[in-house]
Design a protein around this motif. Structure first.
Motif, PDB file in Angstrom:
ATOM      1  N   ASP A   1       8.995  11.338 -13.448  1.00 26.75           N
ATOM      2  CA  ASP A   1       8.843  12.628 -12.759  1.00 26.75           C
ATOM      3  C   ASP A   1       8.692  12.466 -11.252  1.00 26.75           C
ATOM      4  N   SER A   2       8.068  11.368 -10.828  1.00 28.23           N
ATOM      5  CA  SER A   2       7.841  11.157  -9.398  1.00 28.23           C
ATOM      6  C   SER A   2       8.996  10.409  -8.725  1.00 28.23           C
ATOM      7  N   GLY A   3       9.970   9.932  -9.522  1.00 27.27           N
ATOM      8  CA  GLY A   3      11.111   9.216  -8.965  1.00 27.27           C
ATOM      9  C   GLY A   3      10.852   7.757  -8.688  1.00 27.27           C
TER      10      GLY A   3
ATOM     11  N   GLY B   1       0.197   7.671  -4.014  1.00 29.28           N
ATOM     12  CA  GLY B   1       0.893   7.534  -2.737  1.00 29.28           C
ATOM     13  C   GLY B   1       2.394   7.698  -2.825  1.00 29.28           C
ATOM     14  N   ARG B   2       2.900   8.175  -3.967  1.00 31.49           N
ATOM     15  CA  ARG B   2       4.344   8.348  -4.172  1.00 31.49           C
ATOM     16  C   ARG B   2       5.111   7.057  -3.887  1.00 31.49           C
TER      17      ARG B   2
ATOM     18  N   ALA C   1      -6.121  12.499   0.927  1.00 31.16           N
ATOM     19  CA  ALA C   1      -6.181  11.561  -0.194  1.00 31.16           C
ATOM     20  C   ALA C   1      -6.875  12.194  -1.394  1.00 31.16           C
ATOM     21  N   SER C   2      -7.938  12.964  -1.141  1.00 28.87           N
ATOM     22  CA  SER C   2      -8.663  13.622  -2.227  1.00 28.87           C
ATOM     23  C   SER C   2      -7.795  14.657  -2.922  1.00 28.87           C
ATOM     24  N   ALA C   3      -7.025  15.414  -2.144  1.00 29.10           N
ATOM     25  CA  ALA C   3      -6.141  16.425  -2.734  1.00 29.10           C
ATOM     26  C   ALA C   3      -5.091  15.770  -3.621  1.00 29.10           C
ATOM     27  N   GLU C   4      -4.496  14.670  -3.151  1.00 33.66           N
ATOM     28  CA  GLU C   4      -3.509  13.944  -3.948  1.00 33.66           C
ATOM     29  C   GLU C   4      -4.145  13.407  -5.228  1.00 33.66           C
ATOM     30  N   ALA C   5      -5.323  12.814  -5.066  1.00 29.55           N
ATOM     31  CA  ALA C   5      -6.000  12.190  -6.209  1.00 29.55           C
ATOM     32  C   ALA C   5      -6.365  13.224  -7.268  1.00 29.55           C
ATOM     33  N   ARG C   6      -6.918  14.343  -6.842  1.00 35.47           N
ATOM     34  CA  ARG C   6      -7.306  15.382  -7.797  1.00 35.47           C
ATOM     35  C   ARG C   6      -6.088  15.898  -8.559  1.00 35.47           C
TER      36      ARG C   6
ATOM     37  N   ARG D   1       0.814  -1.217   0.000  1.00 30.21           N
ATOM     38  CA  ARG D   1       0.000   0.000   0.000  1.00 30.21           C
ATOM     39  C   ARG D   1       0.845   1.264   0.000  1.00 30.21           C
ATOM     40  N   SER D   2       2.007   1.207   0.657  1.00 31.36           N
ATOM     41  CA  SER D   2       2.787   2.420   0.851  1.00 31.36           C
ATOM     42  C   SER D   2       3.931   2.581  -0.142  1.00 31.36           C
ATOM     43  N   ALA D   3       4.598   1.489  -0.491  1.00 32.74           N
ATOM     44  CA  ALA D   3       5.818   1.587  -1.297  1.00 32.74           C
ATOM     45  C   ALA D   3       5.640   1.134  -2.738  1.00 32.74           C
TER      46      ALA D   3
END
Length: 230
Positions: A182-184, A150-151, A110-115, A74-76
């Motif tokens: 772009d996200s690494g 989730g980067r 989560a909503s801010a990231e998703a948008r 979920r995280s990595a």
């Protein structure tokens, strides 16, 4: 990696030794049954090897219990599948935020990231549409947003353009590769298509559970992140 036991045992992977570097991109090619999907599942901690080890950031995944491996995924890790595997009753936005909320992120964050990711991937104005109201390419962009929100350190993609037409598939593939870069995030992509594999810095061709060939395109050296042996 062996399935079954004694005379009925099937060796899915045999002597595979592989490193995945930070922010690298790796394509895994080969015919059906050659072991490429098994390799992806081992790298992602979905399967536990019957011999050998899989390490992520120095941690042997087999040393983690099921719950810790689930939290790690979920995280990595992020996942993009051939058919997207979006939940049809949820909107595009809800499909992206659900895994983040299950991991403990607040709905607002989560909503801010998703948008932000949906807009970045060309889906502004489509947040409230359900998968059946989206084109195949749009739905797959939602799946990419879900994987990257989730980067994660690694994105695993299993035939991510296999259900799309050639033109749409090429556009989605470029979005996936550019977004990971772009996200690494590192990218591991299973494919049978040499054109798709060519977008990655490295390609390994598998046959009968082994790596038959490896092609490396010139690039800077990167620090190892994930490794699998046997």
């Amino acid at each position: 990696m062996t399935y079954g036991s004694s005379a009925a045992a099937t060796r899915a992977l045999d002597g595979v030794d592989l490193d995945l570097a930070r922010a690298d991109s790796l394509a895994v090619m080969g015919p059906s049954g050659c072991g490429k999907t098994t390799l992806l599942h081992l790298l992602a901690g979905i399967l536990t090897p019957t011999s050998g080890t899989v390490h992520h950031d120095g941690t042997d995944l087999a040393s983690l219990g099921d719950r810790r491996r689930t939290r790690l995924r979920r995280s990595a890790f992020g996942f993009v599948f051939q058919d997207g595997q979006l939940l049809p009753e949820l909107t595009a936005l809800e499909n992206v935020i659900l895994p983040r909320m299950l991991g403990g992120t607040s709905r607002r964050a989560a909503s801010a990231e998703a948008r932000a990711w949906l807009d970045r991937l060309g889906l502004a104005g489509l947040h409230e549409r359900r998968p059946t109201q989206l084109s195949g390419g749009q739905a797959q962009r939602v799946a990419i947003a879900r994987a990257l929100a989730g980067r994660p350190s690694v994105v695993f993609a299993d035939e991510p353009t296999g259900a799309l037409d050639q033109r749409t598939g090429a556009a989605v593939l470029q979005v996936l590769v550019d977004s990971c870069h772009d996200s690494g995030a590192s990218l591991v992509m299973v494919t049978h298509d040499a054109t798709v594999a060519a977008v990655c810095r490295r390609t390994v061709a598998m046959r009968d559970g082994r790596i038959a060939q490896e092609f490396v395109r010139p690039d800077a050296q990167r620090a190892p992140l994930t490794a699998v042996a046997r």
